[in-house]
Design an enzyme around this catalytic site. Structure first.
Site, mmCIF file in Angstrom:
data_model
loop_
_atom_site.group_PDB
_atom_site.id
_atom_site.type_symbol
_atom_site.label_atom_id
_atom_site.label_comp_id
_atom_site.label_asym_id
_atom_site.label_seq_id
_atom_site.Cartn_x
_atom_site.Cartn_y
_atom_site.Cartn_z
ATOM 1 N N ALA A 1 0.816 -1.216 0.000
ATOM 2 C CA ALA A 1 0.000 0.000 0.000
ATOM 3 C C ALA A 1 0.848 1.263 0.000
ATOM 4 O O ALA A 1 0.307 2.368 0.062
ATOM 5 C CB ALA A 1 -0.937 0.000 1.213
ATOM 6 N N SER B 1 -4.590 1.942 -8.563
ATOM 7 C CA SER B 1 -5.395 3.156 -8.648
ATOM 8 C C SER B 1 -6.246 3.093 -9.906
ATOM 9 O O SER B 1 -5.836 2.513 -10.923
ATOM 10 C CB SER B 1 -4.503 4.397 -8.699
ATOM 11 N N TYR C 1 2.508 8.858 -12.835
ATOM 12 C CA TYR C 1 1.792 8.098 -11.807
ATOM 13 C C TYR C 1 0.938 7.006 -12.448
ATOM 14 O O TYR C 1 0.924 5.854 -11.997
ATOM 15 C CB TYR C 1 0.924 9.051 -10.992
ATOM 16 N N LYS D 1 0.992 2.811 -11.958
ATOM 17 C CA LYS D 1 -0.167 2.035 -11.509
ATOM 18 C C LYS D 1 -0.679 1.096 -12.604
ATOM 19 O O LYS D 1 -1.177 0.008 -12.310
ATOM 20 C CB LYS D 1 -1.276 2.978 -11.037
ATOM 21 N N ILE E 1 -10.222 8.678 -2.657
ATOM 22 C CA ILE E 1 -10.357 8.205 -1.279
ATOM 23 C C ILE E 1 -9.779 9.258 -0.342
ATOM 24 O O ILE E 1 -8.759 9.877 -0.648
ATOM 25 C CB ILE E 1 -9.604 6.872 -1.077
#
EC number: 1.1.1.100
Length: 236
Positions: free
Chosen positions: A83, A134, A147, A151, A180
């Site tokens: 995580a 993600s 990013y 992912k 989130i």
């Protein structure tokens, strides 16, 4: 219950929520983070049988020694949760190479290293791995090219690894969250973004954690990407 769950990035956000749920189920937790004091605080909150470890997952030596320490003090790792992650939002033409590399090293290479280290004992006993990806790895997003690459790569890596180790009774899955409430999203204006989310709100770390635990404990699921985004992908 003697089974051990190692949570990298377990001191905050989604990782911490996963640790809390797994502790409630009676598993022994290894809380792993770059900041040992924060990891210790999380382990202390969970109770006396859980331990904290410091690790920079982008460094192979750190990962190797951390697994040795976890196995020495807790026993073989049965469950692995990755995580830990970072984000450096920027249009690609403005993105510094070092920012690309830091995201690749933490978000993708780090997970590869922890998964490989876990294989040493999991190949003998079986195990379950969940990597936190993600929705951006599936959709892409302006200002998040690097990013998104990390992912998206995480999904390809996880599915490939799932095929490699399935016969060894090791399962590998991905949870892909949307917006989130975590440190990574606290700078965002929720009112602006939530209008595109069918459920009308940002999710909570605990809601993602329930999905992670579900995959950890589901004996007939592997190579799956579980999207937890309030329906965001429906608006694409």
């Amino acid at each position: 219950m003697d089974k051990v769950c190692a949570v990298f990035g377990g001191s905050r956000g989604i990782g911490k929520a996963v640790a809390q749920l797994m502790a409630q189920k009676g598993y022994r937790l290894a809380i792993v983070a770059r900041n040992l004091e924060v990891a210790k605080a999380t382990a202390s909150e969970l109770g006396g049988i859980h331990l904290a470890f410091r690790c920079n997952i982008a460094k192979e030596g750190d990962v190797h020694s951390t697994f040795e320490e976890m196995e020495k003090h807790l026993g073989p790792v049965n469950f692995l949760v990755n995580a830990a992650g970072i984000n450096r939002d920027s249009l690609l033409v403005r993105t510094k190479t070092e920012d690309m590399l830091s995201q690749l090293h933490t978000n993708l290479l780090g997970t590869m290293l922890t998964c490989r280290a876990a294989m040493r004992t999991m190949i003998q006993q079986g195990g379950s791995i969940v990597n936190v990806g993600s929705i951006i790895g599936l959709k892409g997003n302006v200002g998040q090219a690097a990013y998104s690459a990390t992912k998206g790569g995480l999904i390809g890596f996880s599915r490939s690894l799932a095929k490699e180790v399935a016969r060894k009774k090791i399962r590998v899955n991905v949870v892909a969250p949307g917006f989130i409430h975590t440190d990574m999203t606290k700078h965002l204006k929720e009112e602006h973004f939530k209008k595109n989310i069918p459920l009308g709100r940002f999710g909570e770390a605990l809601e993602v954690a329930h999905a992670v635990v579900f995959l950890l404990e589901s004996p007939y699921i592997t190579g799956h990407v579980l999207i937890v985004d309030g329906g965001l992908q429906l608006t694409a």
